[in-house]
Design a protein around this motif. Structure first.
Motif, mmCIF file in Angstrom:
data_model
loop_
_atom_site.group_PDB
_atom_site.id
_atom_site.type_symbol
_atom_site.label_atom_id
_atom_site.label_comp_id
_atom_site.label_asym_id
_atom_site.label_seq_id
_atom_site.Cartn_x
_atom_site.Cartn_y
_atom_site.Cartn_z
ATOM 1 N N SER A 15 0.777 -0.860 -0.141
ATOM 2 C CA SER A 15 0.078 -0.052 -0.023
ATOM 3 C C SER A 15 0.911 1.219 -0.112
ATOM 4 O O SER A 15 1.979 1.254 0.213
ATOM 5 C CB SER A 15 -0.943 0.080 1.187
ATOM 6 O OG SER A 15 -0.294 0.282 2.445
ATOM 7 N N ASP A 40 -5.379 -0.816 -5.866
ATOM 8 C CA ASP A 40 -6.662 -0.608 -5.793
ATOM 9 C C ASP A 40 -6.985 0.707 -4.843
ATOM 10 O O ASP A 40 -6.031 1.137 -3.981
ATOM 11 C CB ASP A 40 -7.313 -1.848 -4.814
ATOM 12 C CG ASP A 40 -9.121 -1.518 -4.855
ATOM 13 O OD1 ASP A 40 -9.553 -1.814 -5.625
ATOM 14 O OD2 ASP A 40 -9.406 -0.848 -3.746
ATOM 15 N N PRO A 41 -7.760 1.646 -5.139
ATOM 16 C CA PRO A 41 -7.920 2.883 -4.427
ATOM 17 C C PRO A 41 -7.943 2.817 -2.661
ATOM 18 O O PRO A 41 -7.524 3.497 -2.107
ATOM 19 C CB PRO A 41 -9.334 3.418 -4.986
ATOM 20 C CG PRO A 41 -9.373 2.899 -6.050
ATOM 21 C CD PRO A 41 -9.011 1.496 -6.144
ATOM 22 N N SER A 42 -8.317 1.650 -2.468
ATOM 23 C CA SER A 42 -8.497 1.150 -0.935
ATOM 24 C C SER A 42 -7.028 1.083 -0.412
ATOM 25 O O SER A 42 -6.740 1.316 0.909
ATOM 26 C CB SER A 42 -9.059 0.115 -0.639
ATOM 27 O OG SER A 42 -8.621 -1.105 -1.162
ATOM 28 N N GLN A 43 -5.944 1.006 -1.278
ATOM 29 C CA GLN A 43 -4.696 0.714 -0.827
ATOM 30 C C GLN A 43 -3.890 2.092 -0.831
ATOM 31 O O GLN A 43 -2.674 2.066 -0.374
ATOM 32 C CB GLN A 43 -3.629 -0.147 -1.673
ATOM 33 C CG GLN A 43 -4.414 -1.675 -1.581
ATOM 34 C CD GLN A 43 -3.808 -2.585 -3.029
ATOM 35 O OE1 GLN A 43 -4.248 -2.593 -3.942
ATOM 36 N NE2 GLN A 43 -2.891 -3.374 -2.225
ATOM 37 N N VAL A 44 -4.583 3.127 -1.343
ATOM 38 C CA VAL A 44 -3.709 4.455 -1.140
ATOM 39 C C VAL A 44 -4.461 5.404 -0.438
ATOM 40 O O VAL A 44 -5.559 5.496 -0.463
ATOM 41 C CB VAL A 44 -3.728 5.116 -2.821
ATOM 42 C CG1 VAL A 44 -3.060 6.215 -2.925
ATOM 43 C CG2 VAL A 44 -3.138 3.988 -3.844
ATOM 44 N N THR A 45 -3.640 6.158 0.384
ATOM 45 C CA THR A 45 -4.004 7.176 1.386
ATOM 46 C C THR A 45 -3.177 8.368 0.969
ATOM 47 O O THR A 45 -2.243 8.392 0.878
ATOM 48 C CB THR A 45 -4.201 6.882 2.891
ATOM 49 O OG1 THR A 45 -4.978 5.761 3.002
ATOM 50 C CG2 THR A 45 -4.135 7.972 3.793
ATOM 51 N N THR A 102 -4.456 13.879 -6.310
ATOM 52 C CA THR A 102 -5.722 13.573 -5.914
ATOM 53 C C THR A 102 -6.655 13.060 -7.152
ATOM 54 O O THR A 102 -7.281 11.858 -6.886
ATOM 55 C CB THR A 102 -6.400 14.567 -4.976
ATOM 56 O OG1 THR A 102 -6.801 15.835 -5.892
ATOM 57 C CG2 THR A 102 -5.831 14.774 -3.812
ATOM 58 N N TYR A 142 -5.490 9.440 -8.198
ATOM 59 C CA TYR A 142 -6.051 8.266 -7.206
ATOM 60 C C TYR A 142 -7.495 8.639 -7.027
ATOM 61 O O TYR A 142 -7.895 8.678 -5.610
ATOM 62 C CB TYR A 142 -5.307 8.239 -6.014
ATOM 63 C CG TYR A 142 -3.720 8.034 -6.433
ATOM 64 C CD1 TYR A 142 -3.118 6.719 -6.668
ATOM 65 C CD2 TYR A 142 -2.680 8.820 -6.451
ATOM 66 C CE1 TYR A 142 -2.125 6.264 -7.173
ATOM 67 C CE2 TYR A 142 -1.239 8.539 -6.739
ATOM 68 C CZ TYR A 142 -0.957 7.223 -7.092
ATOM 69 O OH TYR A 142 0.346 6.871 -7.180
ATOM 70 N N ALA A 171 -9.328 7.193 -3.618
ATOM 71 C CA ALA A 171 -8.602 6.866 -2.531
ATOM 72 C C ALA A 171 -8.834 7.767 -1.524
ATOM 73 O O ALA A 171 -9.578 8.870 -1.704
ATOM 74 C CB ALA A 171 -6.940 7.174 -2.791
ATOM 75 N N ARG A 172 -8.531 7.514 -0.301
ATOM 76 C CA ARG A 172 -8.909 8.209 0.884
ATOM 77 C C ARG A 172 -8.024 9.535 0.848
ATOM 78 O O ARG A 172 -6.823 9.345 0.738
ATOM 79 C CB ARG A 172 -8.727 7.396 2.293
ATOM 80 C CG ARG A 172 -9.731 6.232 2.202
ATOM 81 C CD ARG A 172 -9.499 5.660 3.655
ATOM 82 N NE ARG A 172 -10.328 4.378 3.898
ATOM 83 C CZ ARG A 172 -9.980 3.168 3.662
ATOM 84 N NH1 ARG A 172 -8.627 3.156 3.293
ATOM 85 N NH2 ARG A 172 -10.740 2.097 3.783
ATOM 86 N N HIS A 221 -4.946 3.658 8.329
ATOM 87 C CA HIS A 221 -4.475 3.038 7.029
ATOM 88 C C HIS A 221 -4.314 1.540 7.042
ATOM 89 O O HIS A 221 -4.979 0.892 6.256
ATOM 90 C CB HIS A 221 -3.578 3.974 6.158
ATOM 91 C CG HIS A 221 -3.069 3.321 5.183
ATOM 92 N ND1 HIS A 221 -3.597 3.539 3.848
ATOM 93 C CD2 HIS A 221 -1.914 2.372 4.714
ATOM 94 C CE1 HIS A 221 -2.951 2.782 3.041
ATOM 95 N NE2 HIS A 221 -1.938 2.244 3.327
#
Length: 354
Positions: free
Chosen positions: A138, A226-231, A250, A253, A256-257, A283
């Motif tokens: 991540s 995956d977007p969930s793997q990026v903060t 931003t 991604y 992403a959060r 995260h």
């Protein structure tokens, strides 16, 4: 060594970043890795279980060292995570840096890693994720960017002479790039002063390499995460990263959060370390990465903390677009603005407004 540091430690009258770092170094010595068949050497601080094959690896920005993340190494290590704050040697290109970083992870006996990159470190971490996707679990990108074209365009032809410039001039160029205008909290100013002192430990070769990488005409390709793997973490107010590059990151991604930090300035991990540490931990938990020996099931205080983390996750996007006020209102508030960029290599008599 006492556990943990106060979230706004640098604002304390009895504690400073320097005193906290001195305590940290007494318990966590700096380690070295010599890259095979070269003169290059990586430096790093490490805490937590050394056999964990999926550590958190922290990458500093243009003006920092491995010491920049000592608060996070201390706090996350005490929680049971394996965390490594690395300092990379001088490389000519993002491609050569990626090869060196891959060797560094091999030396740490990592299968893959959760990578936190600040500024230039975030830029290089993305390059690595493009070239070695299987080794990146991540990404957490703090005040980072995905293209160096804007920096290269602003530097212009001066970029060709960076390797020839004396260390003192390179160091001054980095210091001049720190935001000077607008409101900045005291802890953020203290963080800048401390980073400027740490910069004295960098060689001319290191300084030239970092400025060259930061102004290279390169951009990050497609990151297959995956977007969930990026903060994405962004400081409030001005940073050294232009607004257009922040928006570009931003947009790149989407999904992403994105978290708007309370801290101002480029070094929130020093000025408000607890805030950055919390976001890193949330995260990790969101991806099922828990300290060694622990799982997703908690009890008592840990269960309450997990619930708070879940709520924080839900609030991230809204905070990014509507950050809550957090510092005292000045008598004459200064509207946030980006300072006019000044080429540090230009003659002082040149006025860009003429």
């Amino acid at each position: 060594m006492p556990g943990g540091y106060a979230g706004d430690a640098v604002a304390s009258t009895s504690r400073t970043i320097s005193s906290d770092f001195a305590l940290f170094k007494s318990a966590c010595p700096l380690q070295k890795f010599a890259q095979p068949h070269s003169h290059l050497e990586w430096s790093y601080y490490q805490a937590g279980p050394p056999d964990d094959k999926q550590p958190v690896v922290l990458l500093h920005g243009t003006s920092s060292t491995a010491a920049a993340f000592f608060y996070q190494v201390q706090a996350l290590g005490e929680k049971g995570y394996r965390v490594v704050s690395s300092q990379y040697p001088a490389y000519d290109t993002p491609e050569s840096w990626c090869k060196g970083f891959d060797l560094f992870l091999d030396a740490l006996r990592c299968r893959n890693a959760h990578i936190f990159g600040a500024g230039l470190g975030g830029f290089l971490a993305q390059h690595y994720a493009v070239r070695y996707p299987n080794r990146v679990r991540s990404l957490v990108l703090c005040n980072a960017f995905a293209s160096a074209d804007a920096f290269a365009a602003r530097l212009g032809a001066w970029g060709c002479v960076i390797p020839l410039m004396p260390s003192a001039m390179l160091r001054q160029a980095m210091q001049d790039a720190f935001p000077q205008g607008g409101f900045m909290e005291l802890s953020a100013k203290q963080a800048i002063d401390w980073v400027a002192l740490q910069m004295n430990d960098l060689s001319g070769e290191d300084l030239a390499s970092r400025l060259s990488l930061n102004t290279s005409r390169s951009y990050v390709g497609t990151v297959r995460l995956d977007p969930s793997q990026v903060t994405i973490l962004e400081s409030s107010g001005e940073t050294m990263v232009p607004e257009e590059l922040r928006r570009q990151l931003t947009a790149m991604y989407s999904g992403a959060r994105v978290a708007q930090l309370k801290s101002t300035g480029d070094f929130p991990y020093l000025s408000r370390p607890d805030e950055v540490t919390l976001f890193i931990e949330v995260h990790l938990r969101s991806l099922g990465a828990f300290p060694e020996g622990k799982g997703p099931a908690f009890s008592g205080a840990e269960e309450r903390q997990a619930s708070q983390d879940a709520q924080l996750l839900d609030d991230w996007s809204s905070r990014a677009h509507a950050p809550e006020p957090y510092y005292a209102v000045a008598e004459e508030p200064v509207p946030p603005r980006r300072p006019v960029w000044r080429n540090p290599f230009e003659d002082d008599l040149y006025d860009p407004m003429i």
